[in-house]
Design an enzyme around this catalytic site. Structure first.
Site, PDB file in Angstrom:
ATOM      1  N   CYS A  37       0.813  -1.224   0.000  1.00  0.00           N
ATOM      2  CA  CYS A  37       0.000   0.000   0.000  1.00  0.00           C
ATOM      3  C   CYS A  37       0.844   1.270   0.000  1.00  0.00           C
ATOM      4  O   CYS A  37       0.325   2.361  -0.209  1.00  0.00           O
ATOM      5  CB  CYS A  37      -0.957   0.013   1.185  1.00  0.00           C
ATOM      6  SG  CYS A  37      -2.258  -1.219   1.030  1.00  0.00           S
ATOM      7  N   HIS A  78     -11.691  10.203  -9.591  1.00  0.00           N
ATOM      8  CA  HIS A  78     -10.575  10.250 -10.542  1.00  0.00           C
ATOM      9  C   HIS A  78      -9.483  11.230 -10.111  1.00  0.00           C
ATOM     10  O   HIS A  78      -8.979  12.010 -10.910  1.00  0.00           O
ATOM     11  CB  HIS A  78     -11.075  10.549 -11.962  1.00  0.00           C
ATOM     12  CG  HIS A  78     -11.729   9.354 -12.578  1.00  0.00           C
ATOM     13  ND1 HIS A  78     -13.039   9.007 -12.315  1.00  0.00           N
ATOM     14  CD2 HIS A  78     -11.255   8.405 -13.417  1.00  0.00           C
ATOM     15  CE1 HIS A  78     -13.336   7.908 -12.988  1.00  0.00           C
ATOM     16  NE2 HIS A  78     -12.275   7.506 -13.653  1.00  0.00           N
ATOM     17  N   GLU A 125     -13.444  -0.035   0.550  1.00  0.00           N
ATOM     18  CA  GLU A 125     -12.265   0.083  -0.304  1.00  0.00           C
ATOM     19  C   GLU A 125     -12.143  -1.105  -1.260  1.00  0.00           C
ATOM     20  O   GLU A 125     -11.693  -0.962  -2.387  1.00  0.00           O
ATOM     21  CB  GLU A 125     -11.017   0.175   0.579  1.00  0.00           C
ATOM     22  CG  GLU A 125      -9.749   0.423  -0.189  1.00  0.00           C
ATOM     23  CD  GLU A 125      -8.560   0.582   0.719  1.00  0.00           C
ATOM     24  OE1 GLU A 125      -8.288   1.725   1.132  1.00  0.00           O
ATOM     25  OE2 GLU A 125      -7.889  -0.420   1.017  1.00  0.00           O
TER      26      GLU A 125
END
Length: 141
Positions: A37, A78, A125
């Site tokens: 991550c 985005h 997530e």
């Protein structure tokens, strides 16, 4: 249509509104213990926002669904979450994303005369991992 089930937060308000949305965003957690991550990667986040109140506005809404979407979707969709000012001093973990969405919604609701409250924000997530942010009672004031 997929039926969604959410953790509930008990309350005594007359009305409860839930807004679902999804957005695509990238992030990274710049810490040695973050494993993979720590590298830039993306998610299609699924978000549910719960708002409640006893009074409605002049149109009969707690808040218009499109206002909620514009506050969250327009801001984060985005984008690279790390680039947002609210994540300059903290990592954009799912927990922090849920908290920042709550702050944004809460600040908008405080400007409304009928004072609805954001009771929880759920941020999924991945298909198997999500966070729920619920403010303490004193934060709702």
């Amino acid at each position: 249509m997929i039926q969604q089930f959410y953790p509930q937060t008990p309350h005594t308000y007359r009305f409860e509104l839930n807004k679902d949305m999804h957005l695509s965003a990238a992030h990274f957690i710049p810490h040695d213990d973050a494993g993979n991550c720590q590298y830039m990667h993306g998610h299609t986040y699924f978000i549910n926002i719960t708002i409640a109140g006893d009074q409605l506005d002049e149109m009969g809404f707690l808040i218009d669904f499109k206002v909620i979407k514009s506050l969250v979707h327009k801001r984060y969709d985005h984008t690279v979450l790390n680039d947002h000012p609210e994540f300059k001093q903290k990592f954009p973990t799912t927990e922090q994303v849920a908290h920042e969405i709550w702050v944004t919604i809460h600040n908008k609701l405080k400007t409304l005369p009928h004072q609805p409250k954001c009771l929880q924000v759920l941020v999924r997530e991945t298909p198997t991992s999500y966070v729920v942010y619920r403010p303490k009672t004193e934060e709702l004031l």
